[in-house]
Enzyme design. Structure first.
Site, short mmCIF file in Angstrom:
data_model
loop_
_atom_site.label_atom_id
_atom_site.label_comp_id
_atom_site.label_asym_id
_atom_site.label_seq_id
_atom_site.Cartn_x
_atom_site.Cartn_y
_atom_site.Cartn_z
N LYS A 78 0.86 -1.19 0.00
CA LYS A 78 0.00 0.00 0.00
C LYS A 78 0.89 1.24 0.00
CE LYS A 78 -3.80 2.03 2.72
NZ LYS A 78 -4.57 1.92 3.99
N SER A 153 -9.47 1.74 3.05
CA SER A 153 -8.64 2.49 2.14
C SER A 153 -7.59 1.66 1.40
CB SER A 153 -7.94 3.62 2.89
OG SER A 153 -7.06 3.09 3.87
N SER A 177 -9.42 -0.48 7.32
CA SER A 177 -8.88 -0.40 5.95
C SER A 177 -8.13 -1.62 5.44
CB SER A 177 -8.00 0.82 5.81
OG SER A 177 -8.81 1.94 5.66
N1 GLN Z 1 -12.86 4.15 6.55
C1 GLN Z 1 -12.22 4.66 7.73
C2 GLN Z 1 -11.86 6.12 7.52
O1 GLN Z 1 -12.24 6.65 6.54
C3 GLN Z 1 -11.03 3.83 8.08
C4 GLN Z 1 -9.88 4.07 7.18
C5 GLN Z 1 -8.67 3.29 7.58
O2 GLN Z 1 -8.74 2.28 8.26
N2 GLN Z 1 -7.53 3.78 7.15
O3 GLN Z 1 -11.23 6.72 8.32
#
Ligand code: GLN
Length: 486
Positions: A78, A153, A177
């Site tokens: 990532k 994400s 994420s």
């Molecule tokens: N969807 C969550 C957010 O928007 C978690 C994102 C993540 O785990 N990086 O913050």
């Protein structure tokens, strides 16, 4: 079978017997990326030359008898983890030209293990999002249906694993994420206990919640990656000097006598798709038939999880992202008369709308007069959420729940409605707030053929319980054998 379809453990076995070389395997993965990534958009950067060079080194090492479980294995990373000499954008325009002068600890560990870094995977900008649509760089599509989001994400990493554009991947998880995109793409994702894996060189989003972990085709592969990336790091003061077990030893154990907790609040959630709740309920039955028993448990503060997370995460983000000022990293606006104007223009053009929204929210919530009402209150409720889990783990070993209320949604469906987007994290945020490990394992498909994931959560530093239940469940089912048609 095509080489790019291999799992880590099968590829390792063939490499160890010298039936294939890492160069063959890496070439096959790179060709696969050439063939299908135009349709999916999983990668921001593919480093063909570096990857082939690392594959050659891995082959030499294997030739000298120095093979480890990840030696010669092509991995996707990532784009939130610093890779020396390789652009690290974090999905943001503000970092589109940032080439880190050092490797994140997890990257050094992968390199020491002889893994091959194929490239950097797309993500929501600064890991803020649930669909990868917030990427400032490109769109990623779900390999199971290109009209749908891959989750986020870590959507690029999960899509790359599902579409066989790597053998395994790393993601990061601040509120789901790793687990949510793994669920939406029909692969395995593990968010370790906070402090288990070093965050050194991970671009910070919300430092008290962020954790790096594996996204893989199989549960056993997640254990192999965990063995390499876990452990105390003196460069991350929040990494914990806890012994790292051999995570693969958990895989051979049965689950007779284990108690599975089913949080009643999660199944009462408004908006829970009946297909998801059916898939999870039948997964629980399958786990029971393997010798575990299930009990109903309560996590009474679940209703506050979204509110607490969306105070704490933006507050930490607003502070962490202050460093992107056009001076130290990334792009700079050069048309400005003075430096304040330069900051403003750099940040306004470099950050996308979701990142700006969170910086504004976080700055507001931390400001004098509001701090007590918001950040302090959220931190207090966060301790209650942690206490809920401590109470629950007195009577069960592993908590089972859905990962997300629905299977993957359509591209564009929620992007203009941030609150609805935030609600899609309702089942995953609590593990980050409590610091406990969580995992996603494929447990079904919707009527339209989109994958559904099962969430497993255990107490701090008990990733082995998750791996054990997930591995037994995987053996008893065959969801992991299905592949998207590309
Ligand atoms: N969807 C969550 C957010 O928007 C978690 C994102 C993540 O785990 N990086 O913050």
């Amino acid at each position: 079978m095509n080489l790019y379809e291999l799992t880590i453990s099968d590829a390792h076995a063939l490499l160890a017997k010298k039936e294939i070389s890492s160069k063959d395997l890496t070439r096959a993965v790179l060709d696969r990326i050439d063939a299908v990534d135009e349709k999916i958009g999983a990668y921001i950067t593919v480093s063909e030359e570096t990857a082939m060079g690392q594959a050659e080194d891995a082959d030499k090492r294997i030739g000298q008898g120095g093979i480890g479980p990840l030696t010669g294995i092509p991995m996707a990373i990532k784009d939130v983890m610093c890779t020396e000499g390789m652009v690290t954008t974090c999905g943001s325009k503000i970092l589109e030209n940032f080439v880190p002068p050092y490797d994140a600890t997890v990257i050094s560990k992968l390199k020491q293990a002889g893994a091959v870094i194929v490239g950097k995977a797309n993500m929501d900008e600064f890991a803020m999002g649930s669909s990868t649509e917030n990427s400032g760089i490109k769109l990623t599509r779900n390999p199971w249906n290109p009209d749908y989001i891959p989750g986020g994400s870590s959507g690029g990493s999960a899509a790359a694993v599902a579409a066989d554009m790597c053998i395994g991947a790393l993601g990061s998880d601040t509120g789901g994420s790793i687990r949510q995109p793994a669920s939406h793409c029909g692969v395995v994702g593990l968010k370790p206990t906070y402090g288990r894996v070093s965050r050194f060189g991970l671009v910070a989003f919300a430092s008290s919640l962020d954790q790096i972990g594996p996204i893989t085709k199989r549960v056993s592969d997640a254990a192999l990656v965990m063995n390499v990336i876990s452990g105390y790091d003196k460069r991350d003061s929040t990494s914990v000097p806890e012994d790292v077990p051999d995570f693969t030893s958990a895989l051979a154990e049965g689950i007779e006598g284990l108690t599975i907790g089913i949080p009643k609040e999660y199944f009462d959630t408004q908006g829970l798709d009946p297909q998801v709740s059916e898939a999870v309920t039948s997964a629980v039955k399958a786990i029971e038939s393997l010798g575990a028993r299930s009990i109903e448990i309560s996590l009474p503060n679940s209703e506050y999880v979204v509110a607490v997370y969306y105070i704490i995460a933006p507050c930490e983000a607003s502070s962490n992202l202050a460093r992107y000022d056009g001076v130290k990293y990334g792009i700079r606006n050069t048309d400005s008369e003075d430096y304040l104007e330069m900051y403003r223009r750099t940040r306004s053009s470099g950050f996308g709308p979701e990142v700006q929204r969170r910086i504004i929210l976080g700055t507001y919530a931390l400001s004098a007069g509001y701090y007590d009402a918001y950040y302090l209150k959220a931190s207090q409720v966060r301790s209650l959420i942690l206490q809920d889990f401590k109470n629950a783990f007195e009577s069960c070993d592993v908590i089972v729940s859905p990962i997300a209320p629905t299977p993957a949604f359509k591209i564009g469906e929620k992007i203009d409605d941030p609150l609805t987007m935030y609600l899609s994290d309702i089942f995953t945020l609590s593990a980050n707030l409590a610091g406990i490990p969580g995992m996603s394992v494929p447990c079904g498909f919707s009527s339209s053929g989109l994958p559904i994931g099962l969430q497993l959560m255990a107490t701090h530093f008990n990733e082995e319980a998750l791996l054990k239940v997930a591995c037994n469940f995987e053996k008893a089912t065959d969801y992991h054998n299905r592949k998207p048609k590309l």
